[in-house]
Design a protein around this motif. Structure first.
Motif, mmCIF file in Angstrom:
data_model
loop_
_atom_site.group_PDB
_atom_site.id
_atom_site.type_symbol
_atom_site.label_atom_id
_atom_site.label_comp_id
_atom_site.label_asym_id
_atom_site.label_seq_id
_atom_site.Cartn_x
_atom_site.Cartn_y
_atom_site.Cartn_z
ATOM 1 N N THR A 438 0.827 -1.323 -0.172
ATOM 2 C CA THR A 438 0.172 -0.243 0.174
ATOM 3 C C THR A 438 0.815 1.354 0.145
ATOM 4 O OG1 THR A 438 -1.681 1.353 1.088
ATOM 5 C CG2 THR A 438 -0.071 -0.028 2.686
ATOM 6 N N SER A 439 0.295 2.215 -0.574
ATOM 7 C CA SER A 439 1.217 3.436 -0.598
ATOM 8 C C SER A 439 0.438 4.651 0.424
ATOM 9 C CB SER A 439 1.249 4.376 -2.015
ATOM 10 O OG SER A 439 0.272 3.750 -2.778
ATOM 11 N N THR A 440 -0.704 4.173 0.818
ATOM 12 C CA THR A 440 -1.277 5.395 1.594
ATOM 13 C C THR A 440 -2.130 4.875 2.811
ATOM 14 O OG1 THR A 440 -3.320 5.216 0.273
ATOM 15 C CG2 THR A 440 -1.796 6.908 -0.340
ATOM 16 N N LEU A 441 -2.417 3.339 2.950
ATOM 17 C CA LEU A 441 -3.121 2.949 4.195
ATOM 18 C C LEU A 441 -2.302 2.493 5.105
ATOM 19 C CD1 LEU A 441 -5.285 0.856 1.738
ATOM 20 C CD2 LEU A 441 -6.018 2.894 2.792
ATOM 21 N N PRO A 442 -2.862 3.047 6.522
ATOM 22 C CA PRO A 442 -1.818 2.810 7.488
ATOM 23 C C PRO A 442 -1.858 0.922 7.689
ATOM 24 C CG PRO A 442 -3.732 4.124 8.068
ATOM 25 C CD PRO A 442 -3.830 3.664 6.713
ATOM 26 N N ILE A 443 -0.626 0.579 7.858
ATOM 27 C CA ILE A 443 -0.336 -0.814 7.973
ATOM 28 C C ILE A 443 -0.977 -1.398 9.304
ATOM 29 C CG2 ILE A 443 1.602 -2.513 8.597
ATOM 30 C CD1 ILE A 443 1.404 -1.495 5.716
ATOM 31 N N SER A 444 -0.925 -0.436 10.422
ATOM 32 C CA SER A 444 -1.768 -1.011 11.641
ATOM 33 C C SER A 444 -3.097 -1.170 11.484
ATOM 34 C CB SER A 444 -1.335 -0.042 12.736
ATOM 35 O OG SER A 444 0.193 0.334 12.835
ATOM 36 N N MET A 445 -3.765 -0.493 10.361
ATOM 37 C CA MET A 445 -5.140 -0.576 10.391
ATOM 38 C C MET A 445 -5.028 -1.811 9.464
ATOM 39 S SD MET A 445 -7.338 -0.150 7.720
ATOM 40 C CE MET A 445 -7.205 1.580 6.329
ATOM 41 N N LEU A 446 -4.236 -1.866 8.397
ATOM 42 C CA LEU A 446 -4.519 -3.151 7.399
ATOM 43 C C LEU A 446 -4.105 -4.421 8.311
ATOM 44 C CD1 LEU A 446 -2.847 -1.957 4.080
ATOM 45 C CD2 LEU A 446 -5.299 -2.002 4.656
ATOM 46 N N ASP A 466 11.388 -2.210 -11.398
ATOM 47 C CA ASP A 466 12.282 -2.630 -11.934
ATOM 48 C C ASP A 466 13.440 -1.529 -12.015
ATOM 49 O OD1 ASP A 466 10.714 -1.917 -14.101
ATOM 50 O OD2 ASP A 466 12.602 -2.121 -15.327
ATOM 51 N N LYS A 467 13.008 -0.232 -11.937
ATOM 52 C CA LYS A 467 14.028 0.721 -11.747
ATOM 53 C C LYS A 467 14.402 1.340 -10.755
ATOM 54 C CE LYS A 467 14.310 1.915 -16.841
ATOM 55 N NZ LYS A 467 12.899 1.784 -17.368
ATOM 56 N N MET A 468 13.315 1.637 -9.947
ATOM 57 C CA MET A 468 13.441 2.406 -8.577
ATOM 58 C C MET A 468 14.111 1.620 -7.445
ATOM 59 S SD MET A 468 12.348 5.357 -9.156
ATOM 60 C CE MET A 468 11.862 6.138 -7.678
ATOM 61 N N ASN A 469 15.287 2.104 -6.890
ATOM 62 C CA ASN A 469 15.901 1.143 -5.962
ATOM 63 C C ASN A 469 15.577 1.244 -4.521
ATOM 64 O OD1 ASN A 469 17.461 -0.371 -7.764
ATOM 65 N ND2 ASN A 469 18.896 1.137 -8.157
ATOM 66 N N LEU A 470 14.900 2.099 -4.332
ATOM 67 C CA LEU A 470 14.444 2.261 -2.789
ATOM 68 C C LEU A 470 13.182 1.394 -2.482
ATOM 69 C CD1 LEU A 470 15.179 3.969 -0.136
ATOM 70 C CD2 LEU A 470 13.088 5.244 -0.738
ATOM 71 N N VAL A 471 13.308 0.751 -1.266
ATOM 72 C CA VAL A 471 11.959 0.053 -0.964
ATOM 73 C C VAL A 471 11.872 0.336 0.598
ATOM 74 C CG1 VAL A 471 10.987 -2.129 -0.366
ATOM 75 C CG2 VAL A 471 12.501 -2.014 -2.415
ATOM 76 N N GLU A 472 10.781 0.999 0.755
ATOM 77 C CA GLU A 472 10.368 1.402 1.976
ATOM 78 C C GLU A 472 9.513 0.422 2.999
ATOM 79 O OE1 GLU A 472 7.874 4.853 1.745
ATOM 80 O OE2 GLU A 472 8.578 5.868 3.467
ATOM 81 N N ILE A 473 10.293 0.057 4.076
ATOM 82 C CA ILE A 473 9.666 -1.152 4.830
ATOM 83 C C ILE A 473 8.970 -0.441 5.909
ATOM 84 C CG2 ILE A 473 10.111 -3.050 6.168
ATOM 85 C CD1 ILE A 473 12.752 -3.490 4.494
ATOM 86 N N ILE A 474 7.901 -0.691 6.108
ATOM 87 C CA ILE A 474 6.770 -0.137 7.235
ATOM 88 C C ILE A 474 6.502 -1.037 8.238
ATOM 89 C CG2 ILE A 474 4.833 1.115 7.845
ATOM 90 C CD1 ILE A 474 5.722 1.056 4.052
ATOM 91 N N ARG A 475 6.852 -0.651 9.629
ATOM 92 C CA ARG A 475 6.753 -1.277 10.803
ATOM 93 C C ARG A 475 5.341 -0.992 11.306
ATOM 94 N NH1 ARG A 475 10.726 0.640 13.738
ATOM 95 N NH2 ARG A 475 12.648 -0.358 13.102
ATOM 96 N N GLY A 476 4.331 -1.928 11.389
ATOM 97 C CA GLY A 476 3.108 -1.559 12.048
ATOM 98 C C GLY A 476 3.163 -1.709 13.441
ATOM 99 N N LYS A 477 2.009 -1.298 14.135
ATOM 100 C CA LYS A 477 2.244 -1.354 15.813
ATOM 101 C C LYS A 477 2.822 -2.767 16.226
ATOM 102 C CE LYS A 477 -0.055 2.770 17.114
ATOM 103 N NZ LYS A 477 -0.641 3.364 15.909
ATOM 104 N N ILE A 499 14.857 1.170 3.478
ATOM 105 C CA ILE A 499 14.878 1.829 4.714
ATOM 106 C C ILE A 499 13.684 1.415 5.570
ATOM 107 C CG2 ILE A 499 15.646 4.004 3.596
ATOM 108 C CD1 ILE A 499 12.882 5.221 3.821
ATOM 109 N N VAL A 500 13.703 1.552 6.939
ATOM 110 C CA VAL A 500 12.676 0.896 7.729
ATOM 111 C C VAL A 500 12.186 2.180 8.525
ATOM 112 C CG1 VAL A 500 12.176 -0.716 9.672
ATOM 113 C CG2 VAL A 500 14.030 -1.060 7.982
ATOM 114 N N VAL A 501 10.567 2.320 8.032
ATOM 115 C CA VAL A 501 10.055 3.372 9.055
ATOM 116 C C VAL A 501 8.936 3.005 9.900
ATOM 117 C CG1 VAL A 501 10.949 4.916 7.170
ATOM 118 C CG2 VAL A 501 8.611 4.052 6.977
ATOM 119 N N ASN A 502 8.464 3.623 10.775
ATOM 120 C CA ASN A 502 7.345 3.332 11.479
ATOM 121 C C ASN A 502 6.091 3.779 10.808
ATOM 122 O OD1 ASN A 502 8.423 1.968 13.628
ATOM 123 N ND2 ASN A 502 9.298 3.945 14.449
ATOM 124 N N ASP A 503 4.913 3.243 11.422
ATOM 125 C CA ASP A 503 3.892 3.580 10.411
ATOM 126 C C ASP A 503 3.096 4.750 10.863
ATOM 127 O OD1 ASP A 503 1.585 2.829 8.911
ATOM 128 O OD2 ASP A 503 0.331 1.651 10.816
#
Ligand code: NAD
Length: 728
Positions: A438-446, A466-477, A499-503
Motif C-alpha cells: 500500500t502507498s497510503t493505507l496505515p499498516i496497523s489498520m490493514l 524494476d528501475k526504482m532502487n528504494l524500498v520502504e519497509i513499514i513497521r506497523g504497531k 529503509i525501515v520506518v514506523n507507520d
C-alpha cells in the motif's frame, strides 16, 4: 600482512600482486600507495629485473580508493589534500616514466597492468599510468572511473590521462558520467589496450614485457609533437568540443554539482599546459572539490550509508530470513514488477490475480523486460527462460502453499486488501510473512484483517519497480522483528536499498513528496510564473519540477489523495488552495501525462512540450514575481521540514535512512546528500531563520519543528547529534 606482494621470476619479470588481506576487493590506502612506490623502486633499481607486471591476486583488480583515506585527507585541510594527491601523482608518474632518460625517452623498464576483473577508480588510474593495460575477458568485470557518481572526480591522474588518451569528447562519458564498461567495451573505447582469455592474462603480460621496445613505453603526451585527440581548446574542433561540453554539463547539472564543473575545468586548463603542470592543476581542482561539503555529503549518503543500509544496518537480530518462494497478489503495474524483480533474483514466484488473463498479463510484463534485455545482449535466452519458468501465474490461492513471504499489490481499498489477507492466510503456512505494498493505507489498520499481525508488514515499492532502487519497509504497531528481518532479507535478495520506518500517514517518502508538489501548485494559484517554479526546482538539483512530477504521477491520483487526506483531517486540512487548482485540472480532463494534458502540454505522440498556456489564463501571473531563492526555499523546506517532523515523530529512526531514502525515493537534490545533510550544510540556525521568514509570509506550514529550533539554539548538526546513536 602487506597489500602488495613482489616476486621476480627466472626470466627477470617482476610481478607486483595486489592482495589486501581480509577483503574480497582490493581498495587503496595511503600506506599501500607507499608500499607500491617502494616495490616499483625495487624493480626499477634491480638490474636483474627487465620489467614489471602489476596485477591482483584476487578475482578483481581493485574497487577504488578506500574512502576513509579521502576522509582523512579532508580532515587535514587543503594543504594536506593537495600534498597527498601530489604524492600519488609522483608515484604514478614514476611508473609512467619507468626510469627512462627524460631527454631521449630511452632506457625505461616496461610496466604492464594485468587486470583479472573489475578495475574502478584508482584501480583504473594506476593502470592508465602503466605502459599497457591488458584485461582478462571477464564479462562480469567493470572498468571505469565512477568517482563523479559520489560527488568527486578522478583525482589520481585519471582525468588528465584519459582526456589526453581519448580526447575530451571521447573521454566525456567515462569522466563526466562515470560510465563503466566490460573489458571488451573498454577495449573498443580505447580505455584499455588488450583483452585476452583469463588463463592467458599473466602469460600475455609477461610476453609483452619481454618484447617491449623503448618506443612502446613512451606515452603520447610525453612524445614530441603530441596533440590532443579531437583538438585542444584553441584548435577549431577542440573549441567546439569544449564549448559544447560546458553547455552540456551545465544543462545536465544545472550548476549544482561542483565536481562536474571542476572536472571540466581540470580538463580544459590541463589541456593548455604541459602534462606535469596539468597534473598539478588536476590536484588543485580535486582539492577544491574535496573541500566542498557537497562531496562529503554525497559520499556519505550515496556510498557509505547506502551500503550500510543494504548490508542490514537496521536489521533486527533474527536468523536468516532469505525468501525461497514469494506470493504476489495483484498482477497490475506494481505486482508485475515485484514478480519480475523477485524471479530475476532466483526466487520462485506465485503471481495471483482475480482472472487468469490478468495474472498472465502480469507475467508477460516480465517477458517484455527480459526480451528487451535479450535484444540488448544483457540477458541470454536461457536466462530469460529460467526467470520466466520461476513465475507461476494463477488465480488459485492454494498455489501459495509453501510461500514464506506474500506481498499484496491489489487495489488501494481496505476492504479488498482485508479479503485478500484472509484468503492468503488460509492458504499459507503459519510462518509466512504477509506484506502490503500500500502507498497510503496505515499498516496497523490493514493488519487488523490478519490473524497474525506480528507477521504483517509494509513493503512499499516505488514505480517502476524494476528501475526504482528504494524500498520502504513499514513497521506497523504489531509488526514483529522476524517480519522486519524477512523484509530486509528480501530487499537484499532483489538488490535494492531498504529503509525501515514506523507507520504513519504516507510513511516517509510520500509524506515529503506531497508537500513539494503542493507547494508548486500553491504557487501557481498565487500567480507565480509556472516556469519560475519548475526552473527553481531544477536549479536546486531536483530532477523534476513539482508540476512535471504531478503530471507524471497523475493528477487524478493527487485528487484521490487530497480527498482522502481531507476526510481524515477534517477542519485542520491545510491544502484548500492546492485542491482548487488540482480539482479544476481534473475536471477539465487534464490528468497529467497519461491523458497527454496536465500542467504541461503534450504532442500527439504524448511527448511533453512546454507548460500548458491555459494555465496563465486560469491563474494570471502576478506583475511582481518572487526572487528565485525564495521559490527554492519554499520548495526545499516543504520537503525538508516534513523529513524533520518524521524524525521528530519517530517515523524515521535513523537520519541515514532519511537521507538515502530521499535521494533514491524521489530524487531529492542528490548533490546535498539528502535533507538532513542539506540542513547540516546550511546549519540549523540558518534553516530556522529561513523558516521563520517563510512562516511570516506564507503561513504555519513553514514553522520550524521544535527539534530544529532546539538544534539551532545548541549549535548542533544532525550528523553530530544523531550519528552518535547510529554510526554514520
Ligand atoms: P493496478 O490497478 O495496476 O493493479 C492492481 C491489480 O490487483 C489488478 O491487476 C487487479 O486485477 C488485481 N486485484 C484486485 N483485486 C484483487 C483480488 N481480490 N485478488 C487478486 N487480484 C486482485 O494497481 P497498482 O498501481 O499496481 O497498485 C497496487 C498497489 O500498490 C496499491 O495498493 C497501490 O497503492 C500500491 N502502490 C502503487 C504505486 C504506483 O505508483 N502505482 C506505488 C507504490 C505502491
Amino acid at each position: 600482512m602487506t597489500d602488495f606482494t613482489y616476486a621476480v621470476d627466472g626470466d627477470g619479470v617482476a610481478t607486483i600482486a595486489w592482495d589486501v588481506a581480509g577483503k574480497s576487493m582490493n581498495v587503496m590506502s595511503t600506506a599501500a600507495f607507499a608500499l607500491l612506490s617502494d616495490l616499483v623502486d625495487q624493480g626499477l633499481a634491480d638490474a636483474g629485473v627487465k620489467g614489471i607486471i602489476i596485477t591482483s591476486a584476487k578475482k578483481d583488480f581493485a574497487g577504488g580508493m578506500d574512502l576513509n583515506v579521502i576522509a582523512e585527507m579532508r580532515a587535514g585541510g587543503a594543504q594536506a589534500i593537495f600534498d597527498g594527491v601530489m604524492m600519488m601523482h609522483g608515484v604514478l608518474r614514476k611508473i609512467e616514466r619507468a626510469g627512462m632518460d627524460p631527454k631521449t625517452l630511452k632506457g625505461g623498464k616496461p610496466i604492464v597492468a594485468a587486470l583479472p576483473g573489475t578495475a574502478l577508480g584508482i584501480g583504473l588510474e594506476l593502470p592508465l599510468a602503466c605502459h599497457r593495460i591488458i584485461a582478462a575477458d571477464n564479462p562480469k568485470a567493470k572498468i571505469g572511473l565512477p568517482e563523479i557518481m559520489v560527488g568527486i572526480f578522478p583525482g589520481a591522474g585519471g582525468t588528465t590521462r584519459l582526456a589526453r588518451k581519448l580526447g575530451a569528447m571521447m573521454a566525456a562519458p567515462f569522466l563526466l558520467e562515470g560510465k563503466l564498461s566490460d573489458p571488451k567495451a573498454a577495449k573498443a573505447a580505447g580505455l584499455i589496450d588488450e583483452v585476452v582469455a583469463p588463463d592467458q592474462l599473466l602469460a600475455r603480460a609477461k610476453e609483452w614485457v619481454l618484447g617491449a621496445a623503448d618506443a612502446d613505453l613512451v606515452k603520447p603526451w610525453d612524445a614530441k609533437g603530441y596533440k590532443m585527440p579531437g583538438g585542444a581548446p584553441y584548435h577549431p574542433a577542440g573549441f567546439m568540443t569544449f564549448v559544447g561540453a560546458s553547455a552540456m554539463v551545465h544543462g545536465k547539472t544545472m550548476g549544482v554539482y561542483p565536481a562536474a564543473k571542476a572536472l571540466l575545468s581540470a580538463v580544459y586548463e590541463g589541456a593548455l599546459v604541459p602534462f606535469d603542470t596539468a597534473l598539478r592543476i588536476e590536484a588543485r581542482w580535486f582539492t577544491s572539490v574535496l573541500l566542498n561539503p557537497s562531496s562529503s555529503a554525497m559520499i556519505r549518503s550515496l556510498f557509505i550509508n547506502k551500503e550500510a543500509l543494504e548490508k542490514g544496518a537496521n536489521r533486527p537480530d533474527a536468523p536468516d530470513q532469505s525468501v525461497r518462494k514469494v506470493g504476489v497478489i495483484g498482477a497490475g503495474m506494481m505486482g508485475a514488477g515485484i514478480a519480475y524483480v523477485s524471479a530475476n533474483a532466483g526466487i520462485d514466484v506465485v503471481l495471483v490475480d482475480a482472472t487468469q488473463e490478468a495474472a498472465e498479463r502480469g507475467k508477460s510484463y516480465s517477458e517484455g523486460l527480459l526480451d528487451k534485455g535479450v535484444q540488448r545482449r544483457k540477458v541470454t535466452p536461457e536466462k530469460k527462460a529460467e526467470v520466466l519458468a520461476r513465475i507461476e501465474a494463477t488465480t488459485d490461492y492454494t498455489a501459495l502453499a509453501g510461500c514464506d513471504l506474500v506481498v499484496e499489490a491489489v487495489f488501494e481499498d481496505p476492504k479488498v486488501k482485508a479479503e485478500v489477507t484472509a484468503k492468503v492466510e488460509a492458504a499459507v503456512g503459519v510462518d509466512c510473512i504477509f506484506a502490503s505494498n500500500t502507498s497510503t493505507l496505515p499498516i496497523s489498520m490493514l493488519a487488523g484483517a490478519s490473524v497474525r499481525p506480528d507477521q504483517f508488514i509494509g513493503i512499499h515499492f516505488f514505480s517502476p519497480v524494476d528501475k526504482m532502487n528504494l524500498v520502504e519497509i513499514i513497521r506497523g504497531k504489531a509488526t514483529g522483528a522476524r517480519a522486519v528481518a524477512k523484509a530486509l532479507d528480501f530487499v537484499r535478495q532483489i538488490r535494492k536499498t531498504p529503509i525501515v520506518v514506523n507507520d504513519a500517514r504516507f510513511f516517509y517518502a510520500n509524506r515529503c513528496i506531497i508537500p513539494y508538489i503542493n507547494e508548486g501548485i500553491r504557487m501557481v494559484a498565487e500567480g507565480v510564473e509556472p516556469a519560475l517554479i519548475e526552473n527553481a526546482a531544477k536549479l536546486v538539483g531536483m530532477p523534476l519540477g513539482p508540476l512535471q512530477l504531478v503530471d507524471e504521477t497523475s493528477i487524478d491520483l493527487g485528487v484521490k489523495i487530497a480527498k482522502a487526506t481531507r476526510a481524515a483531517m477534517g477542519e485542520a486540512y491545510p491544502d484548500g488552495a492546492v485542491d482548487a487548482v488540482l480539482f479544476a485540472m481534473a475536471d477539465q480532463g487534464r490528468l497529467g501525462k497519461k491523458s497527454s494534458a496536465g500542467f504541461y502540454a503534450y504532442d500527439a505522440t504524448g511527448r511533453r512540450e512546454g507548460l500548458w498556456d491555459g494555465l496563465e489564463a486560469a491563474y494570471p501571473v502576478s506583475a511582481t514575481q518572487p526572487e528565485l531563492g525564495e521559490v527554492q526555499h519554499r520548495l526545499l523546506m516543504a520537503q525538508v521540514l516534513e523529513a524533520v517532523r518524521a524524525l521528530q515523530d519517530g517515523v524515521l529512526t535513523d537520519i541515514r535512512e532519511g537521507d538515502v531514502g530521499a535521494i533514491l525515493g524521489w530524487g531529492f537534490a542528490p548533490w546535498s546528500g539528502g535533507p538532513f545533510s542539506w540542513l547540516d550544510i546550511i546549519g540549523a540556525a540558518r534553516a530556522v531563520e529561513i523558516c521563520d521568514g517563510l512562516t511570516a509570509r506564507f503561513g504555519a506550514r513553514f514553522a520550524p519543528p521544535a527539534l530544529l529550533r532546539e538544534m539551532a539554539a545548541k549549535g548542533e548538526t544532525f550528523y553530530g547529534r544523531f550519528a552518535a546513536r547510529k554510526a554514520a
